[in-house]
Scaffold this active site. Structure first.
Site, PDB file in Angstrom:
ATOM      1  N   ALA A   1     -11.521  19.726 -22.750  1.00  0.00           N
ATOM      2  CA  ALA A   1     -12.921  19.279 -22.557  1.00  0.00           C
ATOM      3  C   ALA A   1     -13.270  18.507 -21.566  1.00  0.00           C
ATOM      4  O   ALA A   1     -14.199  19.028 -20.787  1.00  0.00           O
ATOM      5  CB  ALA A   1     -13.551  18.731 -23.968  1.00  0.00           C
TER       6      ALA A   1
ATOM      7  N   TYR B   1     -11.488  18.341 -18.939  1.00  0.00           N
ATOM      8  CA  TYR B   1     -10.987  19.259 -17.785  1.00  0.00           C
ATOM      9  C   TYR B   1     -12.355  20.116 -17.233  1.00  0.00           C
ATOM     10  O   TYR B   1     -12.649  20.260 -16.422  1.00  0.00           O
ATOM     11  CB  TYR B   1      -9.904  19.794 -18.002  1.00  0.00           C
ATOM     12  CG  TYR B   1      -9.191  20.745 -16.950  1.00  0.00           C
ATOM     13  CD1 TYR B   1      -8.356  20.354 -15.813  1.00  0.00           C
ATOM     14  CD2 TYR B   1      -9.785  22.357 -16.905  1.00  0.00           C
ATOM     15  CE1 TYR B   1      -8.148  21.357 -14.900  1.00  0.00           C
ATOM     16  CE2 TYR B   1      -9.316  22.883 -15.847  1.00  0.00           C
ATOM     17  CZ  TYR B   1      -8.389  22.533 -15.000  1.00  0.00           C
ATOM     18  OH  TYR B   1      -7.897  23.298 -14.004  1.00  0.00           O
TER      19      TYR B   1
ATOM     20  N   LYS C   1      17.442  36.022 -11.411  1.00  0.00           N
ATOM     21  CA  LYS C   1      16.788  37.207 -11.387  1.00  0.00           C
ATOM     22  C   LYS C   1      15.650  37.328 -12.421  1.00  0.00           C
ATOM     23  O   LYS C   1      15.994  37.802 -13.412  1.00  0.00           O
ATOM     24  CB  LYS C   1      17.344  38.408 -10.844  1.00  0.00           C
ATOM     25  CG  LYS C   1      16.696  39.671 -10.757  1.00  0.00           C
ATOM     26  CD  LYS C   1      17.387  41.041 -10.517  1.00  0.00           C
ATOM     27  CE  LYS C   1      16.678  42.109  -9.954  1.00  0.00           C
ATOM     28  NZ  LYS C   1      15.679  42.237 -10.955  1.00  0.00           N
TER      29      LYS C   1
ATOM     30  N   ARG D   1       3.758  44.063  -5.296  1.00  0.00           N
ATOM     31  CA  ARG D   1       4.651  44.597  -4.243  1.00  0.00           C
ATOM     32  C   ARG D   1       4.411  45.900  -3.832  1.00  0.00           C
ATOM     33  O   ARG D   1       4.475  46.351  -2.681  1.00  0.00           O
ATOM     34  CB  ARG D   1       5.851  44.578  -4.917  1.00  0.00           C
ATOM     35  CG  ARG D   1       7.134  45.084  -4.092  1.00  0.00           C
ATOM     36  CD  ARG D   1       8.180  45.808  -4.967  1.00  0.00           C
ATOM     37  NE  ARG D   1       8.898  44.718  -5.601  1.00  0.00           N
ATOM     38  CZ  ARG D   1       9.999  43.877  -5.179  1.00  0.00           C
ATOM     39  NH1 ARG D   1      10.233  44.238  -3.701  1.00  0.00           N
ATOM     40  NH2 ARG D   1      10.646  43.035  -5.788  1.00  0.00           N
TER      41      ARG D   1
ATOM     42  N   CYS E   1      -2.018  44.455 -48.605  1.00  0.00           N
ATOM     43  CA  CYS E   1      -3.088  44.604 -49.320  1.00  0.00           C
ATOM     44  C   CYS E   1      -3.597  45.903 -49.963  1.00  0.00           C
ATOM     45  O   CYS E   1      -4.713  45.818 -50.663  1.00  0.00           O
ATOM     46  CB  CYS E   1      -4.336  43.655 -48.745  1.00  0.00           C
ATOM     47  SG  CYS E   1      -5.162  44.551 -47.193  1.00  0.00           S
TER      48      CYS E   1
ATOM     49  N   CYS F   1      -5.839  46.655 -40.446  1.00  0.00           N
ATOM     50  CA  CYS F   1      -6.366  46.275 -41.701  1.00  0.00           C
ATOM     51  C   CYS F   1      -7.550  45.339 -41.467  1.00  0.00           C
ATOM     52  O   CYS F   1      -7.168  44.528 -40.748  1.00  0.00           O
ATOM     53  CB  CYS F   1      -5.323  45.939 -42.573  1.00  0.00           C
ATOM     54  SG  CYS F   1      -6.038  45.198 -44.053  1.00  0.00           S
TER      55      CYS F   1
HETATM   56 ZN   LIG Z   1      -4.105  44.238 -45.561  1.00  0.00          ZN
END
Ligand SMILES: [Zn+2]
Length: 670
Positions: free
Chosen positions: A32, A34, A118, A139, A414, A427
């Protein structure tokens, strides 16, 4: 202090915080604070446009490109080729031998190589003029790349100006890899805003997707790092060896890849690679091999390049982590944001030292595209330490009854209904058990409900003990105090502290509330924008698509997600229960029309019912200003326990002084 000095000081503090942040040090600034310094700097720069310079930390945060825009292409000053990729020790032997022969090395004097990891990221080419970053390109095809300057500027360990006194090269191209550390990637997945572009397959993929985002503010939220590994065009400075270059880059403020070291011969290169390969899972970044470069720049020049690659540098890759397995079943799993993704349950298979039982198939579109079926013989690959993925199907070996896999129609956790959005099935049931831990951790996080003492570990514990079965259960924990005390690590003090924390956060700014309840695609910033646009939860709930689209940063996708969230009966029930538990988002009011508009508050001393920050937030939400110092402009002083010199000063000026109880009355009256 004049504006220029003030600006200099602010920049210095922000840069120091950036550096500490990157080194993993504890900064003396909170996020905060910052942000606050940042705003101060931006304000000052806006007031004094002449003092704004390209290297200011504020220039790290750009403005988005116009919708449908694209990145301009620009030429590299020196071509940016790739390296010859070698898989076998013999190939490395031949490469090293060829270099020796070309240089007519006698076989006795060592030809030294410099080895380093690498990195598995995305390369970028930065141009500095007189020590100041002027642009950054991808690149591309090696001759020219896309101008990603505004996105690259958001990377906190990327110097916008070279550190030290100089003199700096007139122009220099610094090349490096943009990467995401393993911990950074894990944290991002945890926070998981599964975006429609589906960029979270692995760290490299995510970096590539992130750099192509059109909005630098979104890039800024992704934990990217820049690790320098080479230079292109250089004017006005000379390096003797690659090792010297690495030291110089470090002095200029760049991070370079570690571990690195010299290798006097082929055996040493092979040993360096084998050592790194055996430790790759313990290193902070993903890497897919080592790079060995002839150390002396003069010799590099003499060796030159083939049409495609340099003759003085090679990439020696790690062995791919591939294995053959069989898909026993294709299942579905629910992620923390509700994304339902396919997973292949495999015959247990040994792969790079671990027994693999599951492989990710990422999403249903990819599954259909790769046509992975139950019973298929497949090749799986482990990239880094993430879960393996199916990279190949042996279609020829398929039996006659093989059938394509079908996505589920209901949530596997669920049984709630699923919605298809882009490549993902979701979901959207707020109480879906599979999402519960993630949702509550997010709800309790600092930029949301800010419930201290309710981190991932505690939430998992509460959910596992079934003390919390829904989001709203968090606010109804008090009657379960005895059961809580029976859990490991829950003492009386920490338990009662948690209750206090939860109670204190029941009244919170609407923006933080909206961030906390986890509407898909609505992050912290959008939540705040929605709050200040609509003011109250009720007005947001009844907003039409057209009204939603009128808010900054809200597009079709976000608007649809908001409408869907509030139209779900389950979510309506949850919001009602939250309200019944006393959770109450505070109306967001513009400073000029709130009930406390025009009043200026100072808080001094400690408060027992809320933190000072929260008290400030509360009065600001009601239109007042909260300041730190006593002056004649102050209208109300709230004196808590042990109020010190400020109180004395306030008395001297004859200001209105309230104790904590009176403060609560002020809040309640409005
Ligand atoms: Zn679910």
């Amino acid at each position: 202090m004049n504006a220029e000095q003030e600006i200099d000081q602010l920049r210095e503090r922000i840069r120091a915080a950036d550096l500490a942040y990157y080194d993993g040090d504890v900064s003396d600034l909170t996020d905060a604070q910052y942000d606050e310094l940042f705003v101060q700097l931006r304000t000052l720069e806006a007031e004094h446009p002449k003092l704004l310079t390209d290297d200011s930390p504020t220039q790290r945060v750009g403005t988005p490109l116009p919708k449908g825009g694209s990145f301009a292409t620009q030429e590299h000053l020196a071509p940016m080729g790739s390296l010859e990729s070698l898989m076998q020790a013999e190939e490395v032997g031949a490469f090293v031998e060829r270099a020796r022969k070309l240089l007519e090395y006698d076989g006795e004097t060592p030809l030294t190589w410099s080895c380093e990891p690498k990195l598995d990221g995305v390369s970028a080419n930065l141009l500095y003029e007189d020590g100041v970053l002027v642009r950054g390109l991808s690149r591309g095809d090696g001759q020219s790349g896309e101008d990603l300057t505004r996105n690259l500027l958001t990377i906190r360990n990327l110097p916008t100006q070279l550190a030290g006194k100089g003199p700096f090269p007139k122009r220099i191209e610094v090349r490096g890899e943009v990467i995401m550390s393993k911990t950074g990637f894990a944290a991002l997945q945890q926070r998981e805003e599964t975006t429609s572009e589906g960029t979270f397959r692995n760290a490299r993929n995510t970096v590539a997707g992130t750099l192509k985002l059109m909005d630098p503010r979104m890039v800024k939220r992704r934990p990217l790092d820049f690790l320098a590994f080479a230079v292109g065009l250089v004017e006005g400075v000379e390096f003797g060896t690659h090792e010297q270059l690495r030291r110089c880059l470090t002095q200029w403020g760049f991070t370079v890849a570690e571990p690195a070291g010299p290798a006097a011969d082929l055996a040493a290169i092979l040993a360096f690679r084998d050592d790194l390969e055996s430790r790759r899972d313990d290193l902070p970044y993903e890497m897919d091999g080592v790079v060995a470069k002839v150390n002396e720049f003069e010799l590099q020049q003499l060796l030159g390049r083939t049409s495609r690659t340099p003759r003085w540098a090679l990439a020696y890759k790690f062995a791919p982590r591939l294995a053959r397995s069989r898909v026993e079943k294709i299942g579905a799993q629910v992620g923390r944001t509700g994304a339902v993704t396919p997973v292949a349950h495999l015959e247990p298979t040994e792969l790079a030292g671990v027994t693999v039982r599951n492989a990710s198939l990422h999403n249903w579109a990819l599954l259909a595209e790769r046509d992975v079926r139950e019973g298929d013989a497949v090749e799986i690959q482990r990239a880094g330490d993430v879960i393996p993925e199916v990279v190949r199907v042996f279609v020829d070996e398929r039996g006659p009854d093989s059938k394509p896999a079908e996505p589920p129609t209901t949530c596997p956790a669920c049984s709630g209904p699923l919605q298809l959005e882009g490549k993902f099935l979701y979901c959207s049931n707020i109480d879906c058990q599979a999402q519960l831990v993630g949702r509550i951790v997010h709800l309790a996080s600092r930029r949301a409900f800010d419930i201290e003492g309710l981190g991932p570990k505690q939430v998992e514990q509460l959910v596992a003990a079934e003390l919390v079965k829904t989001v709203e259960d968090v606010f109804a924990l008090r009657p379960k105090r005895e059961q809580l005390l029976e859990l490991e690590r829950w003492g009386k003090r920490s338990t009662d502290n948690l209750f206090k924390q939860i109670d204190a956060q029941k009244a919170l700014p609407l923006g933080r509330f909206l961030n906390g309840i986890g509407i898909r695609h609505v992050g912290e910033t959008t939540a705040r924008d929605l709050a200040s646009h609509f003011g109250t939860l009720e007005r947001l709930r009844s907003a039409t698509t057209a009204e939603l689209l009128g808010v900054d940063g809200v597009g079709d996708e976000v608007a649809a997600a908001i409408l869907e969230f509030f139209s779900s009966e389950k979510n309506q029930a949850t919001l009602a229960s939250l309200q019944a538990e006393g959770v109450e988002p505070l109306a967001a009011v513009r400073n000029d029309d709130g009930p406390l508009a025009g009043r200026v508050f100072v808080f001094t001393g400690g408060m027992t019912t809320m933190s000072r920050d929260e008290a400030k937030e509360r009065v600001e939400a009601l239109g007042a200003k909260a300041v730190n110092g006593i002056s004649k402009k102050v209208t109300d002083v709230i004196a808590g326990t042990d109020a010190g010199s400020k109180l004395a000063k306030a008395e001297k000026l004859g200001l209105r002084i309230h104790d904590e109880d009176a403060f609560h009355q002020i809040l309640e009256q409005t």
